[in-house]
Every structure is written in structure tokens, then in C-alpha cells.
Design a protein around this motif. Sequence first.
Motif, PDB file in Angstrom:
ATOM      1  N   ARG A 455       0.813  -1.218   0.000  1.00 26.83           N
ATOM      2  CA  ARG A 455       0.000   0.000   0.000  1.00 26.83           C
ATOM      3  C   ARG A 455       0.847   1.269   0.000  1.00 26.83           C
ATOM      4  O   ARG A 455       1.791   1.379   0.786  1.00 26.83           O
ATOM      5  N   ARG A 457      -0.623   4.538   0.293  1.00 21.34           N
ATOM      6  CA  ARG A 457      -1.593   5.595   0.586  1.00 21.34           C
ATOM      7  C   ARG A 457      -0.829   6.812   1.131  1.00 21.34           C
ATOM      8  O   ARG A 457      -0.055   6.676   2.080  1.00 21.34           O
ATOM      9  N   SER A 462      -3.679  10.285  -2.558  1.00 27.04           N
ATOM     10  CA  SER A 462      -3.591  11.306  -1.488  1.00 27.04           C
ATOM     11  C   SER A 462      -2.156  11.818  -1.340  1.00 27.04           C
ATOM     12  O   SER A 462      -1.613  11.816  -0.230  1.00 27.04           O
ATOM     13  N   ARG A 468      -4.387  11.575   5.747  1.00 28.85           N
ATOM     14  CA  ARG A 468      -5.401  10.988   4.883  1.00 28.85           C
ATOM     15  C   ARG A 468      -5.024   9.557   4.483  1.00 28.85           C
ATOM     16  O   ARG A 468      -5.859   8.656   4.466  1.00 28.85           O
ATOM     17  N   HIS A 472      -7.163   6.129   5.378  1.00 29.26           N
ATOM     18  CA  HIS A 472      -7.562   5.178   4.337  1.00 29.26           C
ATOM     19  C   HIS A 472      -7.053   3.761   4.672  1.00 29.26           C
ATOM     20  O   HIS A 472      -7.771   2.771   4.560  1.00 29.26           O
ATOM     21  N   GLU A 475      -9.081   2.109   7.429  1.00 32.67           N
ATOM     22  CA  GLU A 475     -10.337   1.569   6.912  1.00 32.67           C
ATOM     23  C   GLU A 475     -10.120   0.200   6.251  1.00 32.67           C
ATOM     24  O   GLU A 475     -10.852  -0.743   6.477  1.00 32.67           O
ATOM     25  N   GLU A 476      -9.089   0.145   5.416  1.00 29.91           N
ATOM     26  CA  GLU A 476      -8.815  -1.125   4.720  1.00 29.91           C
ATOM     27  C   GLU A 476      -8.455  -2.230   5.712  1.00 29.91           C
ATOM     28  O   GLU A 476      -8.918  -3.360   5.599  1.00 29.91           O
TER      29      GLU A 476
END
Length: 579
Positions: A455, A457, A462, A468, A472, A475-476
Motif C-alpha cells: 500500500r 496511501r 492522497s 489521509r 484510508h 479503513e482497509e
Amino acid sequence: MLRTQRTETRDYVEVSGLWGFAPDPKGELGPDALLTHELAVPGSWNEQLAEAGFMAYVGAAWLTREVFVPQHFSGRRIVLRFGSAGYTADVYANGEQAGEGRLPYLPFEADVTSVAVPGEVMRIAVRVSNEEHPDGITPGVSLEDYRRWDAAKAEYFPATRPDFYPYGGLHRPVYLMALPEERIEAIRVETALEGSSAEVSVEAVHAHDAVLSAELSLRGEVVASGEGAGKLTLAVESAELWAPESPTLYDLELRLVKGGELLDVVRQKVGIRTIDTRGHEILLNGKPIFLKGFGRHEDSDVAGRALNLPVMVKDFGLMEWVGANSFRTSHYPYAEEQLEWADRHGVLVISEIASVNLDFRQVSHATRVNHFAAIEAQMARDRNHPSVIMWSLANEPGYLGENEYRRPEAADYMAAIFAHARSLDSSRLLTHANVQYAGIEDSAFEHSDVIGINRYRGWYDSPAQIERGVAHLKEELDTLTQHGKPICIWEFGADAVHGEHATYDQMFTEDFQRDFIEAQLDLFESHPAVAGAHIWNLCDFMTAQHHRRVVVNRKGVFTRDRKPKRAAFMLRKRWSGDA
Ligand code: GCB
């Protein structure tokens, strides 16, 4: 395929060193090619011969060398063993075709007994090609195809799909071995624990009709022994376990005897340990362990993809300096020397099959056959290393996005490779590295023991927004928790140019990289379902040319010449407690 060794029945000479080189772009030359250059083996030709025009050379080349076959090799099997080629090889000895290597990053042998004359010089010629193929498990592309695809609007030069340089050459040591005619061909050691006693089962493929005897010792004292054919079990009372803080290695000696005659002797290190999962935890010897470490590359200046022992020693030193306990062999099997080091020093290894960016619009029956073969060969080479606790079967399959990933072929393909791997080795954990563009509804998670994700992110999406990105990710992770399995983040990270700084969140600065990694580690190390986090990457590494890369991929916390960036100091403080 056993590791090269010198014993009462085996001998070898190393044929690494300076070899001749002749490019053969049109396939017009043969094993007697007139050589135009010299280059070092192990070594990639690209940077060594950059000034002669070979930096971006993709194609075939002849590498040749003469070797004196020792007189005492007479009467034995004489075999050339190559640690690996980038990517495929055809071997000739004294002009005769003798063998081939079709699996990138894995060893191959050529039996030259019928052409090698002990007491004389033998000419070795190897046609090496670093061309990638469409049905390879790291699928290759033609430049033309690459331009046609929308997802590949920005092509790499030289044309390649993965984000690392398509180096060519003989990348690991080459040996000329003398082996007994009747011998031990392969060994498989497995260990099981029952309270404080261990069972070490030894399975060997060996000459017919011969008796195998095994002796296991620790610090020179024999602790167990046995005799049989094919398979035997040794019982070890009060076993000393292999673990990162105490990587105890036993010495296993196998002797093969027939009618009173000693046919073969081989030696092998053995570590006794267990690896398992329980809910969201990874258990080593029954105790939860959090994997802290890196994705890496076998990559260094000038040597390219080749085994570079000083750099290997340095890299293990860097990992220890920051307090890492593990690494993934991203994105291919690493040199056997690396795994032996990890065995001796208690470093945990996630051994990755050389599959990067499978494209499910393109996978064919041949791709699947190649994937099975790569799994089989890698397991056969690495299965006796206690450091290897997990196999990663593919990096970022279906990387072009959701639509591709959701094709029925994808689920079917991934189910098949997981089932095959599990049927070959049920003593280790299985994982893969899910790509962020594919999303988290990945059918492969049903088959894996450890949910693996890559990942970026806060970087590829973003951009520059650390919080941010973390939100994210959270959440994942919360959604992935539903699988009830341990989650490992096999890649996360940000590029940083050594020496760039800013007082605000500015991508490519050392400060941003440090803060990005720190914020994400805060999340990963406190999330109840996460059992490991590997930073991408230990060091900056070479990629093909692309507008997204300034000479190298700069996500290393060390530069390509192994200088620390700010993130490295943060990690040392965080993971090893040292300032
Ligand atoms: C990935 C790939 C890795 C790349 C990395 C990056 O997801 O697995 O090979 O180098 O991203 O830096 O983009």
C-alpha cells in the motif's frame, strides 16, 4: 538440487572471475563466438559494459571461459553448476550443448562428464538472454505491446514491466563440481516439536539399493543418529530451538553406503523451529512475533543484480543496525548465500517466487506451468532453511486494476497456485502481495495464511497527505480484519532524495519519508490484526528509465550506496531502542 560442497566424496573448483562476452542480438553466433569484451562473473553486463554500449542491452549474449579440469575429477560425474542467470541460459562445453537454465534467479546444472577431460582445459560457453517472455510469471512485453496498452502509457526503457532493472548476465557463482556416480541427489529435512523434544525427519533422494545413515550433532556432540533407506526420523531430546535471538543450528551428516563402500557424504545445517498462525498472530515456536523489516532487492552499483558479497554483508548489517528482524526476497529468490546468512544470524525470510505483475488478460496455460515449475524449484532449493518461514507466491498479480483482477481467470489461477504450493510444503505459511489498485476483495486471501498487502496511501494516492493516507489504510485494515488471519503490509513507503529537506510535508524530502513511515508504523504496530510491516525498500535501487524515477527508485531508507536517510535513524530508535 544440493548446495555445492566439498566432502570426502565431493569436490569443486569455482569458475567465477573474468569471462569473455559477445552480444548476439540476432542469434547468429554460436559457442565459438569471437569475444568482443570481458566481464566479471558474477556480474550484470549492463553497468560493467555501459561505456561499450550495453547499459540497456536486452537480448542474447555469449559468455565464455576456459577452465582446467583437475586430474582427480577422473571417474566422477563432472557437473557445471550456475547459481542463476538473468534470465535464461544455454550451456555448452567444448562446443557441445550440455544443459540449460529456464527459471530465472534459480540454479541450474549441466552434466559435462562426457566432454570434460580431466587434466585438460575445457571451454565453457553460455548463451545468456535477459529477454522477458509474455508467458513468463513476470510477464515480458514487447515495446510495441507496451505502447498499445492504456495502462502503460508511460513506458520504461528498456521495455520491462516491473519496477526494477532487467539486468543480464551470470548473477551468482559458477562451479565445476566432481560428484560421486551414485549419490544423494536431494534432501528434505522437516522438524516437529512435542514438548521439549523434537523429531527431525530426513528424506533423501539417493542411489538405489544404498543405505543412508544420518548423524545429527550440536557443537560437535552427536545428539541423534539413525539408518534407513529414503526416509528416517531422528529424535532429539531437549531440543534447542532456532529463533532470532538464538539461531541454533545443528549439523546433519548424511552418509550413503552400499555393500560396505562409502558412496557419498553430504552435510547440511538444520534449525528446529515451528511456524504457525493463531487468529491474527504469527507464532514462531508458539510465541507471537511481529515482523519488522524490509522489502529489498539484490541490487548494487556496477555489479547490478549479481551476488555482491561485501554489499550483502553490509545490507545485513544495516538491517541489524535499525533493529529489523525480517525481510521479503522481493521479487525473486535471492542467492543461497543470503539464506545461509539468515539461518546463521536469526533473520526471518519471506521467500518470494519470481512472479511480478501477472496480467490476467494474458495468462496462458504456459504461464501456469511456469509458475508451478518455479514454485517447485524454489521450494526444492530453499526448503531446508529454518530462516524461511513463509512463501510469497506472487507480487501484485492483476496490478492493472479492479477490472482485470475480477476476471474469473484470476480467482482460478490464484487458487491453483496456492493449492499447488500447499501440496508441496505444508510446514510453512503462504502469502502473496495484493496490489492497492486491485482493492481488498481479493479471492487469494481465502487461500493464504497471511493476508499480504502492498500500500502506498499518501504517495500514489492522497499525495503528500500523511493523515489521509493513514485514515484510508485504517479503513482497509479494519475490513481485512474480517478474514480472521494475520495481516502483513509487505510494502509501504515514500521516495526521498538524499539531502532534500523541508519545513512542511514535501514529497521526496528525507523528512517527509521519515514522517510518512513513522505515522504508518504507528498504525500498523498498534492494529490488532497486523502481524508485520515491511518498508519498501531497504536501499534505493535501479529501475529502467521512466519519468517517475530519477535514475533509481528512491524509496530506500538508505541510498543505493548505503548511506542513511533520516528515516533510518528514526527506525533505529524505534526498533532497536538506540538513538
Ligand atoms: C510496488 C511494487 C514494487 C515497486 C513499488 C514502487 O507496489 O511491488 O516493485 O518498486 O511498488 O516503488 O512503486
